[in-house]
Design an enzyme around this catalytic site. Structure first.
Site, PDB file in Angstrom:
ATOM      1  N   LYS A   6       0.668  -1.214  -0.052  1.00 19.66           N
ATOM      2  CA  LYS A   6       0.469  -0.179   0.150  1.00 19.66           C
ATOM      3  C   LYS A   6       1.144   1.006  -0.184  1.00 19.66           C
ATOM      4  CE  LYS A   6      -4.299  -1.550   0.492  1.00 19.66           C
ATOM      5  NZ  LYS A   6      -5.582  -1.647   1.257  1.00 19.66           N
TER       6      LYS A   6
ATOM      7  N   LYS B 268      -5.064  -9.428  -5.980  1.00 20.03           N
ATOM      8  CA  LYS B 268      -6.629 -10.180  -5.023  1.00 20.03           C
ATOM      9  C   LYS B 268      -8.210  -8.955  -5.190  1.00 20.03           C
ATOM     10  CE  LYS B 268      -7.189  -7.519  -0.652  1.00 20.03           C
ATOM     11  NZ  LYS B 268      -8.051  -7.233   0.094  1.00 20.03           N
TER      12      LYS B 268
ATOM     13  N   LYS C 166     -11.945  -3.948  -3.406  1.00 19.69           N
ATOM     14  CA  LYS C 166     -13.517  -3.003  -3.578  1.00 19.69           C
ATOM     15  C   LYS C 166     -12.977  -1.904  -4.528  1.00 19.69           C
ATOM     16  CE  LYS C 166     -15.059  -3.015   0.873  1.00 19.69           C
ATOM     17  NZ  LYS C 166     -13.673  -3.227   1.522  1.00 19.69           N
TER      18      LYS C 166
END
Ligand code: AQP
Length: 323
Positions: free
Chosen positions: A112, A192, A195
């Site tokens: 991230k 992955k 959202k």
């Protein structure tokens, strides 16, 4: 009686990965003899700098999805993290029981920080997660595979606190989904399912129509062979589809391989699309029938339960620390 805690970020529409990796388990655990806390973790979502205009709608929609998925409300408390200030208070205290090196080693931090820039929130995120879990003295944490490292860190933090100031926190265990604990994007099987993914065609959302679902499976990325075989290294795309099918149908990878041993990829993709559509649609129709007003009122009542549990733990912690 065991206490269960888990959380979900209000960062967008709930997707198939959230269901198969986490929410299915929440539903199952809420139907057992546990006391459950399911939290919409809006403080965590701030690491992505979300648009404030979307926040209320995303929170309400997430709560509705949890209820529509079948969480048993008789023994579950569904609430919003920022409304219980003890989460942030305990997080500060726990930060004194966590090494900076431990945080820097987290895979999600590495991923991230390259994506979002390495601000301190991304680094300290796992401490807030530890606080979420420990504030209710949870024993079980049903999360997807991507959270394994964070849960391990929570266990270390709890042990360090207990060793230094007295045993008050249970050492929580991770509970994973049966199969397919980490679902991958249909378009980019190396990432992955998420959202906030850039390519929405790789994600199956809870409100996708059957048509959308079939299109997404039809265009899912596989490989140049035509053999339905589970091999994460060489056949990430088809393995992901096998994961999805086996998870929803509750059968093993081997059984899926056997069932589709003479099928072409195209046929298999459509079969997976069918089972996913049949799985998603009852949830969406439950969602559609829920009244926003009733859900908001339920959230108010639930918030008081969460506040009371968090306050109790915080008082104990403060007393142990002499503050
Ligand atoms: N792809 C996935 N496969 C299996 N489990 C998953 N989870 C998330 N994605 C997958 C599990 O869902 C729970 C809630 O996740 P979250 O909302 O807290 O955050 P996340 O892991 O960052 O999920 P998203 O959907 O990918 O959101 P964004 O795009 O905002 O990062 C967790 O238990 C998680 O393991």
């Amino acid at each position: 009686m065991k206490t269960v805690f888990s959380g979900i970020q209000p960062t967008g529409k709930v997707h198939l990965g959230n269901f198969l990796g986490a929410i299915n388990n929440w539903v199952e655990m809420s139907n057992g003899k546990n006391k459950n806390y399911f939290c919409v973790v809006d403080l965590h979502s701030l690491t992505t700098h979300p648009d404030p205009k979307d926040m209320d709608e995303n929170i309400l929609s997430t709560v509705k999805v949890l209820i529509a998925a079948g969480i048993n409300l008789d023994n579950s408390t569904i609430y919003v993290q920022s409304k219980v200030s003890e989460h942030a208070q305990l997080s500060w205290i726990l930060s004194n029981f966590c090494q900076i090196g431990d945080l820097q080693r987290m895979t999600q931090f590495k991923e991230k920080s390259s994506e979002l820039g390495s601000h301190a929130g991304i680094l300290t995120y796992p401490i807030l997660m530890a606080s979420d879990i420990l504030i209710h003295k949870a024993h079980e944490v049903p999360v997807g595979d991507d959270q394994t490292q964070h849960l391990e860190l929570t266990r270390n933090i709890a042990e360090r606190f207990n060793n230094k100031y007295g045993v008050i926190f249970p050492i929580p265990d991770k509970t994973s989904g049966k199969v397919g604990a980490r679902l991958m994007s249909l378009r980019h099987p190396e990432n992955k399912m998420s959202k906030s993914a850039d390519d929405i065609n790789g994600t199956i959302y809870f409100d996708d129509s059957k048509d959308d679902i079939m299109k997404k499976f039809k265009s899912s990325v596989t490989d140049s062979e035509d053999e339905i075989r589970y091999d994460l290294d060489k056949k990430a795309g088809i393995s992901n589809l096998i994961d999805i099918y086996s998870s929803i149908q509750d059968i093993s990878h081997k059984e899926v391989e056997k069932k589709f041993s003479s099928s072409k990829y195209g046929e298999f993709k459509m079969e997976v699309g069918e089972v996913v559509a049949n799985y998603i649609h009852p949830i969406f129709s439950n969602y559609d029938s829920l009244s926003d007003k009733e859900i908001l009122s339920l959230m108010k009542t639930n918030l008081e339960i969460a506040k009371s549990s968090a306050k109790k733990t915080m008082e104990e912690v403060n007393s142990l620390l002499g503050i």
